[in-house]
Scaffold this active site. Structure first.
Site, mmCIF file in Angstrom:
data_model
loop_
_atom_site.group_PDB
_atom_site.id
_atom_site.type_symbol
_atom_site.label_atom_id
_atom_site.label_comp_id
_atom_site.label_asym_id
_atom_site.label_seq_id
_atom_site.Cartn_x
_atom_site.Cartn_y
_atom_site.Cartn_z
ATOM 1 C CB CYS A 106 -0.946 -0.058 1.197
ATOM 2 S SG CYS A 106 -2.384 1.015 1.091
ATOM 3 C CG HIS A 107 -0.317 5.023 1.398
ATOM 4 N ND1 HIS A 107 -1.576 4.469 1.446
ATOM 5 C CD2 HIS A 107 -0.432 6.182 0.706
ATOM 6 C CE1 HIS A 107 -2.427 5.258 0.824
ATOM 7 N NE2 HIS A 107 -1.767 6.310 0.352
ATOM 8 N N GLY A 108 3.227 1.771 2.036
ATOM 9 C CA GLY A 108 4.551 1.401 2.549
ATOM 10 C C GLY A 108 5.667 1.688 1.569
ATOM 11 N N GLY A 109 5.335 1.768 0.277
ATOM 12 C CA GLY A 109 6.330 2.072 -0.751
ATOM 13 C C GLY A 109 6.990 3.427 -0.595
#
Length: 173
Positions: A106-109
């Site tokens: 998800c937004h972990g990138g």
């Protein structure tokens, strides 16, 4: 217990995506891994975006990349705060550069983007950070899970079963 003896690092801060932290945390423990969830402070209660609390097991500043076999980065909005911490970026780069698994969902990138390790990798994420990944030199695809060399990526909580299977398979090759 495919991961017996392996050590996993995860990061936590307020507004983490509850399922994206907890599902891999317990799944990797179930496979025998030792999981350290490091936050800005050790022993602090961090609250997920859906209200679930998690107590960090360690402080980020005290971690050394050589102590870990892989890194798993949950999404939510915590990664946007965490990527401002030079130690988070250092740990991410060092784990990646050592050829160890770096997994993000998800937004972990946002953390691998800021660590400068996305150039030339194919990955996925929430569509909300697609442009960020592309601008960091990655090729973005809309797939449930993507494995490219030592990176594993997924889009959202619904992808967690495939995400964890890919992490376990890659880490135990």
């Amino acid at each position: 217990m495919k991961m017996k003896g392996m050590r996993v690092l995860m990061f936590v801060d307020h507004v983490f995506e509850d399922m994206e932290l907890l599902y891999p945390y317990y799944r990797l423990i179930e496979e025998g891994a030792g999981v350290v969830v490091a936050g800005p402070e050790s022993g602090t209660v961090y609250t997920g975006k859906n209200g679930y609390p998690f107590i960090s097991t360690a402080a980020i500043k005290d971690q050394q990349s050589s102590d870990f076999d892989l890194l798993v980065v949950a999404g939510g909005f915590a990664p946007d705060k965490l990527r401002r911490d030079p130690k988070v970026l250092q740990l991410t780069r060092e784990i990646h550069d050592a050829g160890k698994v770096v997994a993000h969902i998800c937004h972990g990138g946002w953390i691998p983007i800021s660590a400068g390790i996305m150039q030339g990798f194919t990955c996925t994420s929430t569509p909300g950070i697609k442009d960020d990944l592309v601008n960091a030199g990655a090729k973005w695809v809309d797939d449930e899970v993507v494995v490219d060399r030592n990176q594993v990526s997924s889009r959202k909580p619904d992808d967690l079963p495939a995400f964890c299977r890919a992490i376990i398979n890659l880490a135990t090759k």
